[in-house]
Design a protein around this motif. Structure first.
Motif, PDB file in Angstrom:
ATOM      1  N   PRO A  96       7.445  -2.446  16.202  1.00  8.50           N
ATOM      2  CA  PRO A  96       7.767  -2.146  14.794  1.00  8.50           C
ATOM      3  C   PRO A  96       7.213  -3.173  13.807  1.00  8.50           C
ATOM      4  N   TYR A  97       7.263  -4.460  14.145  1.00  5.82           N
ATOM      5  CA  TYR A  97       6.740  -5.463  13.221  1.00  5.82           C
ATOM      6  C   TYR A  97       5.218  -5.352  13.094  1.00  5.82           C
ATOM      7  N   GLU A  98       4.565  -4.954  14.176  1.00  5.92           N
ATOM      8  CA  GLU A  98       3.117  -4.739  14.146  1.00  5.92           C
ATOM      9  C   GLU A  98       2.775  -3.549  13.253  1.00  5.92           C
ATOM     10  N   VAL A  99       3.535  -2.479  13.413  1.00  3.55           N
ATOM     11  CA  VAL A  99       3.325  -1.281  12.586  1.00  3.55           C
ATOM     12  C   VAL A  99       3.529  -1.614  11.111  1.00  3.55           C
ATOM     13  N   ASP A 100       4.574  -2.383  10.801  1.00  3.65           N
ATOM     14  CA  ASP A 100       4.871  -2.716   9.402  1.00  3.65           C
ATOM     15  C   ASP A 100       3.791  -3.615   8.791  1.00  3.65           C
ATOM     16  N   ARG A 101       3.311  -4.597   9.537  1.00  2.00           N
ATOM     17  CA  ARG A 101       2.265  -5.477   9.003  1.00  2.00           C
ATOM     18  C   ARG A 101       0.978  -4.703   8.764  1.00  2.00           C
ATOM     19  N   ARG A 102       0.665  -3.790   9.671  1.00  2.00           N
ATOM     20  CA  ARG A 102      -0.520  -2.954   9.493  1.00  2.00           C
ATOM     21  C   ARG A 102      -0.351  -2.034   8.280  1.00  2.00           C
ATOM     22  N   ALA A 103       0.861  -1.512   8.089  1.00  2.00           N
ATOM     23  CA  ALA A 103       1.124  -0.659   6.929  1.00  2.00           C
ATOM     24  C   ALA A 103       0.956  -1.446   5.636  1.00  2.00           C
ATOM     25  N   GLY A 104       1.398  -2.713   5.632  1.00  2.00           N
ATOM     26  CA  GLY A 104       1.221  -3.548   4.449  1.00  2.00           C
ATOM     27  C   GLY A 104      -0.246  -3.793   4.148  1.00  2.00           C
ATOM     28  N   TYR A 105      -1.014  -4.043   5.190  1.00  2.00           N
ATOM     29  CA  TYR A 105      -2.465  -4.216   5.027  1.00  2.00           C
ATOM     30  C   TYR A 105      -3.080  -2.971   4.400  1.00  2.00           C
ATOM     31  N   ARG A 106      -2.724  -1.808   4.926  1.00  2.00           N
ATOM     32  CA  ARG A 106      -3.302  -0.567   4.418  1.00  2.00           C
ATOM     33  C   ARG A 106      -2.889  -0.299   2.965  1.00  2.00           C
ATOM     34  N   GLN A 107      -1.633  -0.631   2.648  1.00  2.00           N
ATOM     35  CA  GLN A 107      -1.188  -0.437   1.266  1.00  2.00           C
ATOM     36  C   GLN A 107      -1.979  -1.309   0.306  1.00  2.00           C
ATOM     37  N   CYS A 108      -2.212  -2.558   0.702  1.00  2.00           N
ATOM     38  CA  CYS A 108      -2.968  -3.471  -0.154  1.00  2.00           C
ATOM     39  C   CYS A 108      -4.408  -2.996  -0.309  1.00  2.00           C
ATOM     40  N   MET A 109      -5.014  -2.555   0.785  1.00  2.00           N
ATOM     41  CA  MET A 109      -6.399  -2.078   0.718  1.00  2.00           C
ATOM     42  C   MET A 109      -6.501  -0.825  -0.154  1.00  2.00           C
ATOM     43  N   GLN A 110      -5.546   0.069  -0.023  1.00  2.00           N
ATOM     44  CA  GLN A 110      -5.551   1.290  -0.826  1.00  2.00           C
ATOM     45  C   GLN A 110      -5.403   0.964  -2.308  1.00  2.00           C
ATOM     46  N   ALA A 111      -4.530   0.019  -2.634  1.00  2.00           N
ATOM     47  CA  ALA A 111      -4.308  -0.354  -4.025  1.00  2.00           C
ATOM     48  C   ALA A 111      -5.566  -0.951  -4.649  1.00  2.00           C
ATOM     49  N   ARG A 112      -6.415  -1.546  -3.807  1.00  2.00           N
ATOM     50  CA  ARG A 112      -7.659  -2.150  -4.311  1.00  2.00           C
ATOM     51  C   ARG A 112      -8.868  -1.234  -4.096  1.00  2.00           C
ATOM     52  N   HIS A 113      -8.601  -0.011  -3.663  1.00  2.00           N
ATOM     53  CA  HIS A 113      -9.658   0.991  -3.449  1.00  2.00           C
ATOM     54  C   HIS A 113     -10.696   0.500  -2.437  1.00  2.00           C
ATOM     55  N   LEU A 114     -10.176  -0.111  -1.369  1.00  2.00           N
ATOM     56  CA  LEU A 114     -11.029  -0.590  -0.292  1.00  2.00           C
ATOM     57  C   LEU A 114     -10.683   0.167   0.995  1.00  2.00           C
ATOM     58  N   PRO A 115     -11.650   0.394   1.876  1.00  2.00           N
ATOM     59  CA  PRO A 115     -11.356   1.080   3.141  1.00  2.00           C
ATOM     60  C   PRO A 115     -10.593   0.166   4.102  1.00  2.00           C
ATOM     61  N   ALA A 116      -9.582   0.720   4.732  1.00  2.00           N
ATOM     62  CA  ALA A 116      -8.816  -0.027   5.734  1.00  2.00           C
ATOM     63  C   ALA A 116      -9.457   0.179   7.101  1.00  2.00           C
ATOM     64  N   ILE A 117      -9.816  -0.910   7.760  1.00  2.00           N
ATOM     65  CA  ILE A 117     -10.455  -0.839   9.079  1.00  2.00           C
ATOM     66  C   ILE A 117      -9.590  -1.601  10.072  1.00  2.00           C
ATOM     67  N   THR A 118      -9.285  -0.968  11.179  1.00  2.00           N
ATOM     68  CA  THR A 118      -8.412  -1.572  12.189  1.00  2.00           C
ATOM     69  C   THR A 118      -9.108  -1.585  13.549  1.00  2.00           C
ATOM     70  N   TRP A 119      -8.965  -2.696  14.238  1.00  2.00           N
ATOM     71  CA  TRP A 119      -9.411  -2.805  15.640  1.00  2.00           C
ATOM     72  C   TRP A 119      -8.178  -3.068  16.489  1.00  2.00           C
ATOM     73  N   SER A 120      -8.056  -2.346  17.607  1.00  2.00           N
ATOM     74  CA  SER A 120      -6.923  -2.524  18.515  1.00  2.00           C
ATOM     75  C   SER A 120      -7.395  -3.093  19.841  1.00  2.00           C
ATOM     76  N   GLU A 121      -6.576  -3.925  20.420  1.00  2.00           N
ATOM     77  CA  GLU A 121      -6.937  -4.582  21.674  1.00  2.00           C
ATOM     78  C   GLU A 121      -7.120  -3.579  22.811  1.00  2.00           C
ATOM     79  N   ASN A 122      -6.442  -2.448  22.710  1.00  2.00           N
ATOM     80  CA  ASN A 122      -6.565  -1.461  23.790  1.00  2.00           C
ATOM     81  C   ASN A 122      -7.796  -0.574  23.652  1.00  2.00           C
ATOM     82  N   GLN A 123      -8.661  -0.847  22.648  1.00  2.00           N
ATOM     83  CA  GLN A 123      -9.917  -0.119  22.531  1.00  2.00           C
ATOM     84  C   GLN A 123     -10.892  -0.564  23.631  1.00  2.00           C
TER      85      GLN A 123
END
Length: 311
Positions: free
Chosen positions: A195-222
């Motif tokens: 849950p804390y990982e999901v929330d931190r990622r959600a915060g990142y995406r919210q900030c990127m969206q507010a600045r009109h920037l694309p959110a890019i995520t890499w996961s260790e299980n890729q």
């Protein structure tokens, strides 16, 4: 070491009177209570709080329940600092800690059951949240006193303490962009969706969206390694890592890119690994203290602990 019998003999009272006086029983006069306590201090008497609690059917122990952890997994620095905060808060209450840690859910539940049935542990702090968790279900079904550290994922009204991890994710992203001139930060996560990982990622995406920037995520299980991923995305000029243990595992590959990093948890590990960094301190010691306060205060439902950002 002085015993209750020694105190009774020195104070010239019965053992039962000495015991009641030390426990401020109103049936004992104030004069006798003061006299017995003076003698106890003189003899250096240390009360046996565990024995006192056992007479009430419980021990003076608080069970710390760790998330399922493999036998070869490194200790999480966040948990170590969390325990330090818990220990300092328990000391004046005359409680000690006992730990339940196991490589799978079945063994973890058995360990908790053993604490309850054999060691008479009735108070617990659970270091994780998980949907349909059998451990918290057991604690709930047996009316045991417990507090969850983290945001609950079920609908049960369990008491909990947590940071605002969404706000922390927003702040980390904004700080990296504003202070380092980063234009395209990448968010690194484990893919386990704590849950804390999901929330931190959600915060990142919210900030990127507010600045009109694309959110890019890499996961260790890729299947694609982080170094290969960064080579395919040259536009990435900064990194936000959800957890310091993950960054520690990726540090060798990331060094070649020399990118500014924002990482959660201000552990000593991060201080040794990071050069150009922002460390988001989630205040685990304060979180541990807040958890203990809530554990012994049933009137409250949850508490939030603030975070700090360090260069």
């Amino acid at each position: 070491m002085a015993t209750i019998k020694d105190i009774a003999r020195e104070a010239e009272v019965s053992v039962s009177t000495a015991s009641r006086a030390l426990n401020d029983n109103p049936r004992i006069s104030q004069a006798t209570r003061r006299k017995v306590k003076r003698v106890a201090a003189k003899l250096g008497y240390q009360p046996n709080y565990n024995a006192q609690n056992l007479t009430r059917g419980e021990s003076n122990m608080v069970g710390l329940v760790f998330p399922v952890t493999g036998d070869t997994a490194p200790a999480n620095p966040f948990h170590i600092d969390l325990m330090r905060g818990i220990s300092s808060a328990l000391k004046p209450l005359h409680y000690e800690m006992v730990v339940a840690i196991a490589p799978n859910t079945t063994e973890l539940l058995e360990s908790v059951k053993s604490m309850v049935t054999q060691s008479k542990v009735h108070n617990f702090l659970v270091f994780y949240t998980m949907i349909n968790d059998p451990v918290t279900a057991y604690l709930r079904d047996h009316n045991l006193n417990f507090v969850v550290i983290g945001r609950p994922t079920d609908s049960h009204p369990d008491r909990y303490v947590d940071n605002d991890n969404v706000a922390a994710g927003i702040a980390a992203t904004a700080h990296l962009i504003d202070h380092y001139g980063v234009k395209q930060p990448l968010f690194l996560d484990s893919g386990t969706n704590w849950p804390y990982e999901v929330d931190r990622r959600a915060g990142y995406r919210q900030c990127m969206q507010a600045r009109h920037l694309p959110a890019i995520t890499w996961s260790e299980n890729q299947q694609v390694g982080i170094d290969t991923f960064l080579e395919k995305h040259p536009e990435i000029d900064g990194i936000i890592c959800y957890d310091d243990l993950l960054f520690g595992r990726l540090n060798r590959q990331l060094q070649a890119f020399d990118l500014p990093v924002a990482c959660f948890n201000n552990s000593r590990l991060m201080g040794m690994l990071l050069r150009r960094s922002e460390r988001i301190d989630l205040q685990p010691r304060q979180l541990g203290k807040a958890a203990v306060e809530l554990l012994f205060n049933s009137r409250k439902h949850h508490q939030l602990v603030d975070f700090k950002i360090y260069d």
